[in-house]
Design a protein around this motif. Sequence first.
Motif, mmCIF file in Angstrom:
data_model
loop_
_atom_site.group_PDB
_atom_site.id
_atom_site.type_symbol
_atom_site.label_atom_id
_atom_site.label_comp_id
_atom_site.label_asym_id
_atom_site.label_seq_id
_atom_site.Cartn_x
_atom_site.Cartn_y
_atom_site.Cartn_z
ATOM 1 N N SER A 1 5.893 -2.302 16.205
ATOM 2 C CA SER A 1 6.411 -1.193 15.398
ATOM 3 C C SER A 1 7.923 -1.104 15.523
ATOM 4 O O SER A 1 8.613 -0.754 14.557
ATOM 5 C CB SER A 1 5.775 0.129 15.831
ATOM 6 O OG SER A 1 4.385 0.103 15.599
ATOM 7 N N ALA A 2 8.436 -1.428 16.708
ATOM 8 C CA ALA A 2 9.892 -1.454 16.882
ATOM 9 C C ALA A 2 10.522 -2.522 15.991
ATOM 10 O O ALA A 2 11.619 -2.332 15.458
ATOM 11 C CB ALA A 2 10.236 -1.703 18.348
ATOM 12 N N GLY B 1 9.539 -6.578 0.192
ATOM 13 C CA GLY B 1 9.549 -7.143 1.544
ATOM 14 C C GLY B 1 8.156 -7.286 2.119
ATOM 15 O O GLY B 1 7.854 -8.266 2.818
ATOM 16 N N ILE B 2 7.279 -6.317 1.838
ATOM 17 C CA ILE B 2 5.906 -6.390 2.345
ATOM 18 C C ILE B 2 5.174 -7.588 1.752
ATOM 19 O O ILE B 2 4.482 -8.330 2.473
ATOM 20 C CB ILE B 2 5.156 -5.076 2.030
ATOM 21 C CG1 ILE B 2 5.676 -3.956 2.924
ATOM 22 C CG2 ILE B 2 3.649 -5.255 2.222
ATOM 23 C CD1 ILE B 2 5.186 -2.584 2.514
ATOM 24 N N MET B 3 5.300 -7.790 0.453
ATOM 25 C CA MET B 3 4.598 -8.922 -0.181
ATOM 26 C C MET B 3 5.119 -10.256 0.356
ATOM 27 O O MET B 3 4.340 -11.176 0.631
ATOM 28 C CB MET B 3 4.750 -8.848 -1.705
ATOM 29 C CG MET B 3 3.972 -7.683 -2.321
ATOM 30 S SD MET B 3 3.941 -7.717 -4.133
ATOM 31 C CE MET B 3 5.673 -7.366 -4.483
ATOM 32 N N ALA B 4 6.447 -10.341 0.512
ATOM 33 C CA ALA B 4 7.001 -11.566 1.100
ATOM 34 C C ALA B 4 6.560 -11.707 2.560
ATOM 35 O O ALA B 4 6.275 -12.811 3.035
ATOM 36 C CB ALA B 4 8.527 -11.536 1.001
ATOM 37 N N GLY B 5 6.482 -10.583 3.290
ATOM 38 C CA GLY B 5 6.031 -10.621 4.683
ATOM 39 C C GLY B 5 4.581 -11.025 4.813
ATOM 40 O O GLY B 5 4.202 -11.721 5.765
ATOM 41 N N TRP B 6 3.751 -10.602 3.850
ATOM 42 C CA TRP B 6 2.345 -11.039 3.867
ATOM 43 C C TRP B 6 2.248 -12.559 3.771
ATOM 44 O O TRP B 6 1.470 -13.184 4.484
ATOM 45 C CB TRP B 6 1.597 -10.395 2.708
ATOM 46 C CG TRP B 6 1.182 -8.973 2.961
ATOM 47 C CD1 TRP B 6 1.279 -8.288 4.143
ATOM 48 C CD2 TRP B 6 0.620 -8.060 2.010
ATOM 49 N NE1 TRP B 6 0.808 -7.012 3.994
ATOM 50 C CE2 TRP B 6 0.388 -6.833 2.699
ATOM 51 C CE3 TRP B 6 0.298 -8.145 0.666
ATOM 52 C CZ2 TRP B 6 -0.158 -5.725 2.061
ATOM 53 C CZ3 TRP B 6 -0.257 -7.039 0.034
ATOM 54 C CH2 TRP B 6 -0.475 -5.839 0.727
ATOM 55 N N LEU B 7 3.051 -13.127 2.863
ATOM 56 C CA LEU B 7 3.039 -14.585 2.721
ATOM 57 C C LEU B 7 3.534 -15.266 3.996
ATOM 58 O O LEU B 7 2.962 -16.259 4.458
ATOM 59 C CB LEU B 7 3.898 -15.001 1.530
ATOM 60 C CG LEU B 7 3.384 -14.581 0.143
ATOM 61 C CD1 LEU B 7 4.395 -14.967 -0.935
ATOM 62 C CD2 LEU B 7 2.035 -15.228 -0.143
ATOM 63 N N ARG C 1 -7.430 -5.372 7.651
ATOM 64 C CA ARG C 1 -6.948 -4.175 8.371
ATOM 65 C C ARG C 1 -5.537 -4.381 8.896
ATOM 66 O O ARG C 1 -4.702 -3.468 8.824
ATOM 67 C CB ARG C 1 -7.913 -3.872 9.519
ATOM 68 C CG ARG C 1 -7.496 -2.685 10.381
ATOM 69 C CD ARG C 1 -8.591 -2.363 11.383
ATOM 70 N NE ARG C 1 -8.196 -1.319 12.308
ATOM 71 C CZ ARG C 1 -7.600 -1.547 13.467
ATOM 72 N NH1 ARG C 1 -7.363 -2.796 13.865
ATOM 73 N NH2 ARG C 1 -7.265 -0.545 14.251
ATOM 74 N N GLN C 2 -5.228 -5.577 9.421
ATOM 75 C CA GLN C 2 -3.894 -5.830 9.950
ATOM 76 C C GLN C 2 -2.852 -5.834 8.828
ATOM 77 O O GLN C 2 -1.734 -5.331 9.000
ATOM 78 C CB GLN C 2 -3.865 -7.169 10.700
ATOM 79 C CG GLN C 2 -4.794 -7.229 11.901
ATOM 80 C CD GLN C 2 -4.510 -6.114 12.894
ATOM 81 O OE1 GLN C 2 -3.361 -5.769 13.169
ATOM 82 N NE2 GLN C 2 -5.568 -5.530 13.439
ATOM 83 N N TYR C 3 -3.208 -6.395 7.672
ATOM 84 C CA TYR C 3 -2.288 -6.384 6.530
ATOM 85 C C TYR C 3 -2.019 -4.936 6.089
ATOM 86 O O TYR C 3 -0.882 -4.582 5.742
ATOM 87 C CB TYR C 3 -2.884 -7.178 5.369
ATOM 88 C CG TYR C 3 -2.887 -8.672 5.578
ATOM 89 C CD1 TYR C 3 -1.861 -9.459 5.068
ATOM 90 C CD2 TYR C 3 -3.908 -9.301 6.266
ATOM 91 C CE1 TYR C 3 -1.849 -10.840 5.237
ATOM 92 C CE2 TYR C 3 -3.915 -10.673 6.463
ATOM 93 C CZ TYR C 3 -2.887 -11.436 5.947
ATOM 94 O OH TYR C 3 -2.884 -12.797 6.130
ATOM 95 N N ALA C 4 -3.078 -4.108 6.096
ATOM 96 C CA ALA C 4 -2.922 -2.719 5.676
ATOM 97 C C ALA C 4 -2.051 -1.943 6.664
ATOM 98 O O ALA C 4 -1.208 -1.125 6.250
ATOM 99 C CB ALA C 4 -4.304 -2.060 5.557
ATOM 100 N N ILE C 5 -2.243 -2.183 7.969
ATOM 101 C CA ILE C 5 -1.425 -1.486 8.974
ATOM 102 C C ILE C 5 0.046 -1.863 8.824
ATOM 103 O O ILE C 5 0.934 -1.004 8.862
ATOM 104 C CB ILE C 5 -1.929 -1.814 10.391
ATOM 105 C CG1 ILE C 5 -3.302 -1.200 10.625
ATOM 106 C CG2 ILE C 5 -0.941 -1.317 11.448
ATOM 107 C CD1 ILE C 5 -3.920 -1.578 11.953
ATOM 108 N N ALA D 1 2.920 0.878 7.752
ATOM 109 C CA ALA D 1 4.043 1.142 8.658
ATOM 110 C C ALA D 1 5.373 0.820 7.980
ATOM 111 O O ALA D 1 6.358 1.571 8.124
ATOM 112 C CB ALA D 1 3.882 0.328 9.939
ATOM 113 N N SER D 2 5.432 -0.267 7.234
ATOM 114 C CA SER D 2 6.682 -0.651 6.556
ATOM 115 C C SER D 2 7.037 0.324 5.442
ATOM 116 O O SER D 2 8.206 0.686 5.261
ATOM 117 C CB SER D 2 6.551 -2.070 5.995
ATOM 118 O OG SER D 2 6.389 -3.004 7.027
ATOM 119 N N LEU D 3 6.020 0.741 4.673
ATOM 120 C CA LEU D 3 6.285 1.708 3.605
ATOM 121 C C LEU D 3 6.793 3.030 4.176
ATOM 122 O O LEU D 3 7.746 3.627 3.650
ATOM 123 C CB LEU D 3 5.012 1.953 2.795
ATOM 124 C CG LEU D 3 4.645 0.898 1.749
ATOM 125 C CD1 LEU D 3 3.310 1.232 1.109
ATOM 126 C CD2 LEU D 3 5.728 0.786 0.690
#
Length: 416
Positions: A290-291, A343-349, A379-383, A387-389
């Motif tokens: 989270s940090a 950023g989240i979509m790029a981070g998922w990839l 679940r990990q992708y959703a968390i 958190a990022s949003l």
Amino acid sequence: MSGQLRLLAGIAARHLAGRRRQTLVAVSGVAVGVGFFLAVSAMMIGSQNDFVETLIDAAPHIIISDERRSPPAQPGVRAYPGAAIDLRHYRVRSEVRGLKGWPEILRAVNAEPGAIGSPSLTGAITLRSGGREEALTVIGVDPAIEEKVSTISDQLRTGRLRDLESTQGGIIIGEEMAERLGIGMGDMVGATSASGKSRSLRIVGLFKRGQSQLGPSAGYVLLREAQSLLGRPFIINRIGVRLADPYGAQPVGLRLEQRFSYKAESWQERSADFLSLLVTRNVIMYSVVSAILLVASFGIYSVVSNSVTDKRRDIAIMRSMGFSERDLQLIFVFEGLALAVIGIMAGWLLGYGLMAILGSLKFPIAGDDQYLPLDRSPRQYAIAAAASLFAGVIAAWLPARKAARVDPVDILRGAV
């Protein structure tokens, strides 16, 4: 109302398009944070799930033993309850070990929904071969039932558990003990119990090396063979219980213990220390990752804050045109939200790629190639996304408040 939101979103998009370099840096920061969040959490949660599954499968979910949590009072104490006397030098009565009325206990176990009970007898014997002696904890089981309760068959290097039924005097021991005794498959070995009974046993199976849940000095024989060798006919001292839902072991064990008074220990109780360590481990893991996401949100704060500073004159003009404080706040919140979503979509990839690399790594353990256990659940992708949003919206809202408080009169007067 939707048309107004589209207008505000369009203004936010033009602001970001005009600051492409800063936008790319902010998006990259969020992507790296999300990607490494997924990689780290996949390894940590995957290893935890693998460890818990090992705990669940290593032994029956509930073990009913011939022990009591509160031993019954001795006859002398029961004869004078609460008396103001002191009994000394009386002979303490010891009870014969074993589960009394075990057929009734077994019927109660099998009556539980999805439960299977396996009776067994455990005792100590000594194996002898070529002048060498080794102490062995022998476990007598019914192979047909034990295969449904435990994973013993999966831990065999050679042989089958059912071979105990087809071979007179068959025994299964670990590879380490077989090496120490200098014996192998099909060899005969002498066995002597504490009661003085002796007989010859034949090796019909070997457990894989390093099976710590079995112990290096444990062996399996047929139940009636153990009863005969240990001199305890028709007696068992343990019932292993396997449930359809292993996480329901504690309430089922409590019911059985209250009914029959014998200790019914669930796998959660046996592994309480390890499970508490996993909770602490998860707190540390989520704090660290989270940090990482929090640091990544600083890029969003920087982009939106600079946008507010550079667009002060535009903000004043928009205020004079009738845009409310809420409208101006939404423009810059939309900027932070857009940066976070991209950023989240790029981070998922990125996270998916990192997990693919980690999942392909082989580690030689105990002579076998093993892969890292990874948790690839949604679940990990959703968390990571949530958190990022959250961090992105907060990082954008802080400078957006500053934009909403701009006084258009002062800005336009200073521009003249």
